[in-house]
Design an enzyme around this catalytic site. Structure first.
Site, PDB file in Angstrom:
ATOM      1  N   THR A   1      -7.019   7.981  -4.975  1.00 19.48           N
ATOM      2  CA  THR A   1      -6.774   8.279  -3.672  1.00 19.48           C
ATOM      3  C   THR A   1      -5.930   9.480  -3.029  1.00 19.48           C
ATOM      4  OG1 THR A   1      -6.808   5.999  -3.374  1.00 19.48           O
ATOM      5  CG2 THR A   1      -5.971   7.127  -1.454  1.00 19.48           C
TER       6      THR A   1
ATOM      7  N   GLU B   1       0.754  -1.280   0.027  1.00 18.55           N
ATOM      8  CA  GLU B   1       0.113  -0.152  -0.058  1.00 18.55           C
ATOM      9  C   GLU B   1       0.759   1.324   0.067  1.00 18.55           C
ATOM     10  OE1 GLU B   1      -4.387  -0.196   0.677  1.00 18.55           O
ATOM     11  OE2 GLU B   1      -2.865  -0.574  -1.174  1.00 18.55           O
TER      12      GLU B   1
END
Length: 318
Positions: free
Chosen positions: A187, A134
């Site tokens: 994001t 991530e």
């Protein structure tokens, strides 16, 4: 170096991060959709992404820039192994959807490689490797997508130093509707619009909603869940990036949803319902509202996934 001629196919589900009031600390998994990988060992010393199916050529094939590759490399490094690994990634999750796409790829790859190596790690111990993936995807090693995708259920990320992930016991049935419009939100863009300072009044409201949601899930108390699915921190700003957000949310609640909000950083919206028929009806109402704003969409309905990621099949090569 191992070369056991097995090909493992593994699945990792989509996730809903934040769950309205739980910004960056709450998440849960769904049954579908999700990403799959096929993974095999070989006699080389390299991790290779053989191919990616379903991404329209957008994701990097370089293992050190792809979340599936980074996750596998991180696990091998922890074991001190120079092991050849070949990965084929099947991207069933749309990119930039708010459904934990990057997390699902990493988690599926970890489930596969851990199985092939004889499961040197318990499932929960794979989490730090997924978080490293991530970090490559969005610049932060957060766990609110990877933890529920890996472990299933509703997960609270209580803290990172040290990492403290808590399973929230879920009583009763709970169905999730995911409505994904055919637009993309990155994001990093969704995070940039957020306020850096939150008024104390809003913080107190948010804390109360988080506590209420957790209590409602554990009892279960569906009315309390509905009252608590309110976000006064991120949603008021992020919702401006999603056409028709307020109308879609109102339509979902009108059709019987306990509550509705933004899944992760969006643009997918999620709604929670007490049964499948309500959740399906909610999805159709949300889809209709998207159409009114000239947006095609698809929706998915499933129970909250309590299983997490798993191995689908094992085959032996010639």
């Amino acid at each position: 170096m191992l070369n056991n001629k097995k090909i493992i196919r593994a699945f990792a589900p989509a996730t809903v991060a934040n769950v309205s009031c739980g910004f960056d600390v709450l998440g849960f998994a769904v049954d579908q959709p999700g990403d799959e990988v096929e993974i095999a060992l070989n006699a080389s010393a390299e991790v290779v992404i053989k191919s990616i199916v379903g991404d329209k050529g957008r994701l990097p094939l370089q293992a050190d820039k792809n979340t599936a590759g980074v996750a596998v490399m991180s696990l091998l490094n922890a074991l001190g192994l120079k092991q050849g690994v070949e990965i084929t990634l099947y991207k069933n999750l749309p990119l930039g959807s708010g459904m934990g796409s990057s997390a699902a790829s990493a988690v599926a790859a970890l489930i596969g490689i851990n199985y092939l190596l004889g499961e040197p790690f318990q499932k929960k111990d794979l989490l730090p490797f997924a978080m490293e993936a991530e970090r490559v995807a969005c610049g932060a090693a957060h766990a609110d997508n990877v933890a529920p995708s890996l472990l299933g259920g509703v997960v609270l990320v209580r803290g990172y130093d040290p990492l403290d992930v808590v399973d929230i016991p879920l009583s009763g049935q709970l169905y999730c509707t995911l409505a994904h419009p055919n637009i993309e939100l990155k994001t990093e863009d969704s995070r940039q619009v957020l306020r850096q300072n939150i008024p104390l009044k809003d913080a107190i409201t948010q804390w109360g909603n988080i506590a209420g949601l957790v209590a409602g899930l554990m009892k279960p108390d569906y009315d309390l869940i509905g009252r608590s699915l309110k976000d006064v921190v991120a949603e008021p700003i992020r919702s401006l990036l999603i056409p028709g957000f307020n109308e879609i949310k109102d339509a979902a609640v009108k059709e019987g949803a306990l509550g509705c909000g933004i899944s992760g950083s969006g643009p997918t919206l999620f709604a929670l319902s007490k049964n499948y028929s309500t959740a399906d009806r909610v999805g159709r109402a949300m889809q209709l509202q998207f159409l009114k704003h000239k947006l095609n969409s698809e929706f998915y309905v499933s129970e909250v996934n309590r299983k997490g990621a798993y191995v689908i099949a094992e085959a032996v090569t010639a």
